[in-house]
Motif scaffolding. Sequence first.
Motif, PDB file in Angstrom:
ATOM      1  N   MET A 151      -4.606  -3.926  -2.330  1.00 40.19           N
ATOM      2  CA  MET A 151      -4.546  -5.226  -2.979  1.00 40.19           C
ATOM      3  C   MET A 151      -4.517  -5.011  -4.485  1.00 40.19           C
ATOM      4  O   MET A 151      -5.124  -4.064  -5.008  1.00 40.19           O
ATOM      5  N   THR A 152      -3.815  -5.878  -5.197  1.00 40.97           N
ATOM      6  CA  THR A 152      -3.798  -5.793  -6.650  1.00 40.97           C
ATOM      7  C   THR A 152      -5.199  -6.087  -7.185  1.00 40.97           C
ATOM      8  O   THR A 152      -5.989  -6.773  -6.526  1.00 40.97           O
ATOM      9  N   PRO A 153      -5.535  -5.567  -8.373  1.00 45.02           N
ATOM     10  CA  PRO A 153      -6.905  -5.716  -8.884  1.00 45.02           C
ATOM     11  C   PRO A 153      -7.326  -7.159  -9.123  1.00 45.02           C
ATOM     12  O   PRO A 153      -8.514  -7.455  -9.123  1.00 45.02           O
ATOM     13  N   ASP A 154      -6.340  -8.070  -9.309  1.00 42.07           N
ATOM     14  CA  ASP A 154      -6.676  -9.483  -9.483  1.00 42.07           C
ATOM     15  C   ASP A 154      -6.820 -10.202  -8.149  1.00 42.07           C
ATOM     16  O   ASP A 154      -7.019 -11.424  -8.102  1.00 42.07           O
ATOM     17  N   SER A 193      12.816   9.065  -6.049  1.00 44.59           N
ATOM     18  CA  SER A 193      11.444   9.340  -6.487  1.00 44.59           C
ATOM     19  C   SER A 193      10.477   9.444  -5.307  1.00 44.59           C
ATOM     20  O   SER A 193       9.625  10.322  -5.258  1.00 44.59           O
ATOM     21  N   GLY A 194      10.585   8.513  -4.372  1.00 44.12           N
ATOM     22  CA  GLY A 194       9.690   8.520  -3.223  1.00 44.12           C
ATOM     23  C   GLY A 194       8.266   8.110  -3.558  1.00 44.12           C
ATOM     24  O   GLY A 194       7.344   8.929  -3.461  1.00 44.12           O
ATOM     25  N   PRO A 195       8.043   6.848  -3.948  1.00 45.17           N
ATOM     26  CA  PRO A 195       6.694   6.408  -4.310  1.00 45.17           C
ATOM     27  C   PRO A 195       5.731   6.511  -3.138  1.00 45.17           C
ATOM     28  O   PRO A 195       6.002   6.002  -2.054  1.00 45.17           O
ATOM     29  N   LYS A 196       4.608   7.186  -3.360  1.00 36.31           N
ATOM     30  CA  LYS A 196       3.652   7.477  -2.293  1.00 36.31           C
ATOM     31  C   LYS A 196       2.368   6.662  -2.402  1.00 36.31           C
ATOM     32  O   LYS A 196       1.754   6.306  -1.392  1.00 36.31           O
ATOM     33  N   LYS A 197       1.946   6.387  -3.632  1.00 34.26           N
ATOM     34  CA  LYS A 197       0.661   5.709  -3.822  1.00 34.26           C
ATOM     35  C   LYS A 197       0.639   5.020  -5.178  1.00 34.26           C
ATOM     36  O   LYS A 197       1.194   5.540  -6.145  1.00 34.26           O
ATOM     37  N   ILE A 198       0.007   3.844  -5.238  1.00 36.61           N
ATOM     38  CA  ILE A 198      -0.181   3.141  -6.502  1.00 36.61           C
ATOM     39  C   ILE A 198      -1.672   2.908  -6.703  1.00 36.61           C
ATOM     40  O   ILE A 198      -2.378   2.518  -5.762  1.00 36.61           O
ATOM     41  N   ILE A 199      -2.159   3.208  -7.902  1.00 43.32           N
ATOM     42  CA  ILE A 199      -3.543   2.916  -8.262  1.00 43.32           C
ATOM     43  C   ILE A 199      -3.546   2.146  -9.574  1.00 43.32           C
ATOM     44  O   ILE A 199      -2.556   2.148 -10.320  1.00 43.32           O
ATOM     45  N   PHE A 200      -4.655   1.496  -9.862  1.00 48.81           N
ATOM     46  CA  PHE A 200      -4.766   0.683 -11.069  1.00 48.81           C
ATOM     47  C   PHE A 200      -5.931   1.171 -11.925  1.00 48.81           C
ATOM     48  O   PHE A 200      -6.918   1.709 -11.404  1.00 48.81           O
ATOM     49  N   SER A 201      -5.804   0.973 -13.230  1.00 46.63           N
ATOM     50  CA  SER A 201      -6.909   1.296 -14.133  1.00 46.63           C
ATOM     51  C   SER A 201      -8.088   0.393 -13.819  1.00 46.63           C
ATOM     52  O   SER A 201      -7.919  -0.714 -13.297  1.00 46.63           O
ATOM     53  N   PRO A 202      -9.321   0.833 -14.117  1.00 45.60           N
ATOM     54  CA  PRO A 202     -10.498   0.017 -13.810  1.00 45.60           C
ATOM     55  C   PRO A 202     -10.462  -1.381 -14.416  1.00 45.60           C
ATOM     56  O   PRO A 202     -10.995  -2.322 -13.823  1.00 45.60           O
ATOM     57  N   GLN A 244       9.011  24.986  -4.723  1.00 42.82           N
ATOM     58  CA  GLN A 244       9.029  23.596  -4.277  1.00 42.82           C
ATOM     59  C   GLN A 244       7.654  22.961  -4.458  1.00 42.82           C
ATOM     60  O   GLN A 244       6.636  23.591  -4.177  1.00 42.82           O
ATOM     61  N   ASN A 245       7.632  21.730  -4.925  1.00 45.73           N
ATOM     62  CA  ASN A 245       6.378  21.003  -5.073  1.00 45.73           C
ATOM     63  C   ASN A 245       6.573  19.547  -4.690  1.00 45.73           C
ATOM     64  O   ASN A 245       7.634  18.964  -4.927  1.00 45.73           O
ATOM     65  N   THR A 246       5.551  18.969  -4.076  1.00 45.84           N
ATOM     66  CA  THR A 246       5.546  17.525  -3.831  1.00 45.84           C
ATOM     67  C   THR A 246       4.220  16.956  -4.319  1.00 45.84           C
ATOM     68  O   THR A 246       3.204  17.661  -4.346  1.00 45.84           O
ATOM     69  N   GLY A 247       4.254  15.684  -4.710  1.00 43.96           N
ATOM     70  CA  GLY A 247       3.033  15.029  -5.155  1.00 43.96           C
ATOM     71  C   GLY A 247       2.087  14.819  -3.992  1.00 43.96           C
ATOM     72  O   GLY A 247       2.478  14.308  -2.936  1.00 43.96           O
ATOM     73  N   GLY A 248       0.824  15.225  -4.156  1.00 38.57           N
ATOM     74  CA  GLY A 248      -0.160  15.108  -3.082  1.00 38.57           C
ATOM     75  C   GLY A 248      -0.939  13.810  -3.138  1.00 38.57           C
ATOM     76  O   GLY A 248      -0.866  12.975  -2.246  1.00 38.57           O
ATOM     77  N   ASP A 249      -1.712  13.632  -4.220  1.00 37.56           N
ATOM     78  CA  ASP A 249      -2.564  12.454  -4.344  1.00 37.56           C
ATOM     79  C   ASP A 249      -2.759  12.151  -5.824  1.00 37.56           C
ATOM     80  O   ASP A 249      -2.454  12.973  -6.693  1.00 37.56           O
ATOM     81  N   ILE A 250      -3.290  10.962  -6.083  1.00 36.82           N
ATOM     82  CA  ILE A 250      -3.539  10.511  -7.444  1.00 36.82           C
ATOM     83  C   ILE A 250      -4.871   9.777  -7.455  1.00 36.82           C
ATOM     84  O   ILE A 250      -5.251   9.119  -6.485  1.00 36.82           O
ATOM     85  N   LEU A 251      -5.597   9.923  -8.569  1.00 33.78           N
ATOM     86  CA  LEU A 251      -6.964   9.414  -8.644  1.00 33.78           C
ATOM     87  C   LEU A 251      -7.301   9.121 -10.101  1.00 33.78           C
ATOM     88  O   LEU A 251      -6.893   9.873 -10.991  1.00 33.78           O
ATOM     89  N   ILE A 252      -8.026   8.036 -10.359  1.00 35.59           N
ATOM     90  CA  ILE A 252      -8.494   7.744 -11.707  1.00 35.59           C
ATOM     91  C   ILE A 252     -10.008   7.612 -11.666  1.00 35.59           C
ATOM     92  O   ILE A 252     -10.573   7.126 -10.680  1.00 35.59           O
TER      93      ILE A 252
END
Length: 349
Positions: A151-154, A193-202, A244-252
């Motif tokens: 869900m979006t942060p709002d 690009s292959g978008p895998k995950k979206i995160i938002f700033s606090p 070869q490399n692929t994006g694994g995960d993203i975290l803030i």
Amino acid sequence: MKPIFVGSYGNDLTRGVYVFHLDIDNGEILKKKFYKSLANPIAISKRERFIYVCYKNNTGRPTDGGLWQYASMDLQFGLVAKSTDHGKTYVDSYVNEDRSYAYAVDYYNSEVVVIAILKQKLVKVVQTIKHTGSSVDPKRQSEAHPCFIDMTPDQKWMVVCDLGTDEIVFYDVGEKGRLYRNDELTIKVKPGSGPKKIIFSPDGNFAYVLNELTSQVFVYRYEDGKLTFIQEVTTYPTDEYVGQNTGGDILINGQGDYLFASNCGHDSVTTFEVDASTGMLKAVDNTDTDEKPVQMIMVVDKYVVVASQKGGTIESFELKRGESKGVLFETHFSYMVGEPVCLIEGRGM
């Protein structure tokens, strides 16, 4: 001590969900419990005292796969309910704040589903939305592959990353939890690009999209459902590595001043410093991990815990501030687990 739940593919003896404790004083990882499962746990999410596990269908049976709900309190982990939709495999899930509906994505059948929750228990799928389309990669993007939902942060829209169509899809949430695609807010990212995950700033002002196929993070300003592109960065030092490399995960992190991206192939985590006013990223460190670091969590805004599927370990790293700002230091604590693929922090002690 902080409990951590880890989902492992493993083999017939080691497949299931592990419960560990992380010592928040030194980052030590201590195994506490193991709950064996017949199917592969592919993703874990939580809402208050409930843990939700997406299982991969290992048998082809219509009762296999789906989303399973557990009640958890520290080490206790008991099945509450499960929702299996003709044996479909979901790869990510989200439960809304009042626990009235669960939402999941099916990478393999190109579907987004809504699952009703009644009397705090998962019941059944009440809506199925089919994603269609493709993009430029003939192997990975021949059809739609929704792979992440949140869900979006709002708290206004559900947002889905579709790796197959190169889209960030926004959904309006209607009555009875139903989803309605919002084409005005939905965006296309750069082809391939292959978008895998979206995160938002606090603070909710910026969004970060991890692209699996190109190992890039796209930075956007986020305002009332609208994503405005700001920057793109590569997640690993390309001048040092030609494999070869692929994006694994993203975290803030909780303060929003550091962002971490894991790399499968280069086998590392890159730390980016986040500019608070612009949201832009600057790479400050790259830390070696075990093989194929597929998922990460942050614990007490101090430790990054990494699950490395091929290496078969979970490892903890400490985020140092002060003079060594942004550098992840090895705690030298790890634990061997057969093919760990997902993890989440449990309720604290």
